[in-house]
Enzyme design. Structure first.
Site, PDB file in Angstrom:
ATOM      1  N   CYS A  33       0.835  -1.195   0.000  1.00  0.00           N
ATOM      2  CA  CYS A  33       0.000   0.000   0.000  1.00  0.00           C
ATOM      3  C   CYS A  33       0.869   1.244   0.000  1.00  0.00           C
ATOM      4  O   CYS A  33       0.417   2.316  -0.386  1.00  0.00           O
ATOM      5  CB  CYS A  33      -0.939  -0.011   1.194  1.00  0.00           C
ATOM      6  N   CYS A 107      -4.590  -0.143   7.719  1.00  0.00           N
ATOM      7  CA  CYS A 107      -3.947   1.065   8.251  1.00  0.00           C
ATOM      8  C   CYS A 107      -3.950   1.031   9.777  1.00  0.00           C
ATOM      9  O   CYS A 107      -2.987   1.449  10.420  1.00  0.00           O
ATOM     10  CB  CYS A 107      -4.669   2.319   7.772  1.00  0.00           C
TER      11      CYS A 107
END
Lengths: 128, 379
Positions: A33, A107
């Site tokens: 990511c 995240c």
């Protein structure tokens, strides 16, 4: 896509930056990511003599969710005993942010991992 | 000040376009296939729109097939050629195509076709020698986009066509981003199939077109009635098609010049910010309305949303804004590292973009970049 709380944390993130002479540093990066997070902690003691996270700062390269989770993990950890801080989960962060889009859950993983790594780093340095 | 710089995604419909469409909803609502006056009226409007679009590219009206989108045009071109050439099973395209082309090719791969994905150089140009060497006697189609939607690089259609012609292979190009911005004369470049879309040029959404050169044999994808020269069944979207034609009619060369001027002002201004770089080519090899910049050490989505808070709308090639978390296939094909590709922002202008708006963006953006860089761990 993002909750109000996420956008608020993104607009006004807390505890951004670094601590010179930190007691522990946790560096986490996710090449898929592209997010990178560095957490710095300063350890102190509370009245009971337990070790607490006296100060915490974070540096983040990442999307809105990465910045919001960085800010939230510092809010959740600040002032906590090390024992308590170790118990913070990614779900705690996501919940405190009133949810994250499923694809952004990683995240909150990053934020927790960086925190735990910083604590580990501190503990390793202080093993006698 | 609200500044819309995401015209590569979609554009505002020109008011004149809306006005041209309105009569075809209530007064002239007929089906172009009907024999009565209502139908005749609709058919006339359809024919007239077809003529306008054909004229724009110096084609014959019978070579224009209306579709429901640029993506549908790409599908019709690629599958249409693939399915009508039974003895040939090889397709050549590039790594930086729009998903409408890439995903269509992947579907064909699953059905037994072979696909070659040509690499591009750091500005996004294909290698003509690689193209030449990739063509075999099994190749039925070469599909290379005219201008890239992310970085604005304009391929040399004439040179590609010359190679295809020499090897007797059909050539399709997706001109969705370049239409009305880069001149296309089919008599000069002789391309076999070209995809167009209405909503990128201030026309309505839900309308596209495919140019199919006379004599090109393709299989239809949507079966039913015999509309669109028996290549696309379905009652024609007359208001949409009329609006599309009006949008084409309104585009002119002066718009291109003024957009290019503002584009260069924006590029030069942004490159003054430390640690930035431009993706794609410069000058007339770049689309007049495309600016794609890397802001090192910050992530595209976070800058996009900071800009949004300042009423500036842009897009990013960062994975974090997409659903699959992979960085843009176009930027990685240019050779950019993942973290760098994550730091890209695309600004796409329109003929309605003003110099004031560009000045405002240039004023606001350095501060936002600085804010995000302050807490970035990358340097």
């Amino acid at each position: 896509m993002y909750s109000k709380k996420v956008m608020e944390s993104f607009k006004h993130p807390h505890n951004m930056g670094e601590i010179k002479n930190a007691d522990g540093i946790g560096k986490i990066g996710n090449p898929t990511c592209g997010d990178v997070m560095w957490i710095f902690i300063k350890i102190g003691k509370n009245k009971k003599g337990e070790e607490i996270i006296k100060d915490i700062k974070v540096k983040t390269f990442g999307c809105v969710a990465a910045i919001a989770t960085s800010s939230m993990v510092t809010d959740l950890a600040k002032g906590k005993t090390i024992k308590e801080a170790k118990k913070i989960t990614r779900q705690n962060i996501a919940d405190a942010l009133e949810g994250l889009p499923p694809i952004k859950m990683h995240c909150s993983n990053l934020a927790v991992d960086a925190l735990h790594k910083a604590i580990e780093d501190y503990e390793k340095k202080n093993e006698k | 000040m609200k500044v819309y710089l995401d015209n590569g995604a979609t554009t505002m419909v020109d008011k004149k376009v809306v006005d041209s469409m309105l009569p075809f909803y209530v007064d002239k609502f007929g089906n172009a296939s009907s024999l009565h006056q209502f139908g005749v009226e609709a058919k006339e409007a359809l024919d007239n729109a077809r003529k306008i679009i054909a004229n724009k590219i110096n084609a014959d009206p019978e070579e224009i097939v209306f579709t429901g989108s640029g993506s549908e045009s790409d599908n019709l071109a690629i599958k249409g050629i693939a399915y009508s050439n039974k003895e040939k099973n090889h397709i050549i395209t590039s790594k930086i195509e729009h998903p409408a082309v890439l995903e269509t090719c992947k579907v064909l791969e699953k059905q037994g076709f072979e696909v070659t994905y040509l690499k591009v150089d750091k500005e996004g140009f294909i290698d003509l020698n690689e193209l030449k060497n990739s063509i075999t006697n099994k190749t039925c189609l070469v599909s290379i986009m005219h201008a890239n939607n992310e970085i604005g690089t304009i391929q040399d259609l004439k040179k590609i066509k010359d190679i295809c012609k020499e090897k007797n292979v059909y050539f399709h190009t997706d001109a969705v981003q370049s239409f009305t911005k880069v001149e296309i004369d089919v008599k000069k470049i002789n391309v076999d199939l070209i995809s167009f879309s209405s909503h990128k040029i201030h026309g309505p959404k839900g309308v596209g077109a495919l140019y199919v050169k006379k004599g090109t044999e393709i299989k239809k994808l949507i079966h039913g009635g015999h509309q669109e020269f028996d290549l696309r069944a379905g009652t024609e979207n007359i208001p949409g098609i009329v609006g599309f034609a009006e949008a084409v009619r309104l585009g002119n060369k002066e718009h291109v010049t003024s957009m290019a001027k503002l584009r260069d002002k924006l590029i030069n201004g942004l490159l003054k910010i430390k640690d930035t770089q431009l993706n794609g080519a410069t000058g007339n090899k770049r689309l007049c309305n495309n600016v794609n910049i890397i802001f090192r050490y910050i992530e595209g989505e976070s800058l996009l949303l900071k800009l949004d808070m300042n009423e500036i709308a842009v897009s990013t090639g960062s994975a974090c804004s997409s659903q699959d978390l992979r960085p843009s296939h176009v930027l990685t094909a240019l050779g950019l590292r993942a973290d760098v590709a994550h730091s890209s922002i695309r600004f796409t202008l329109s003929r309605f973009t003003t110099e004031k708006e560009i000045d405002y963006v240039l004023k606001v953006i350095p501060k936002l970049v600085e804010e995000l860089r302050q807490f970035s761990p990358l340097k």
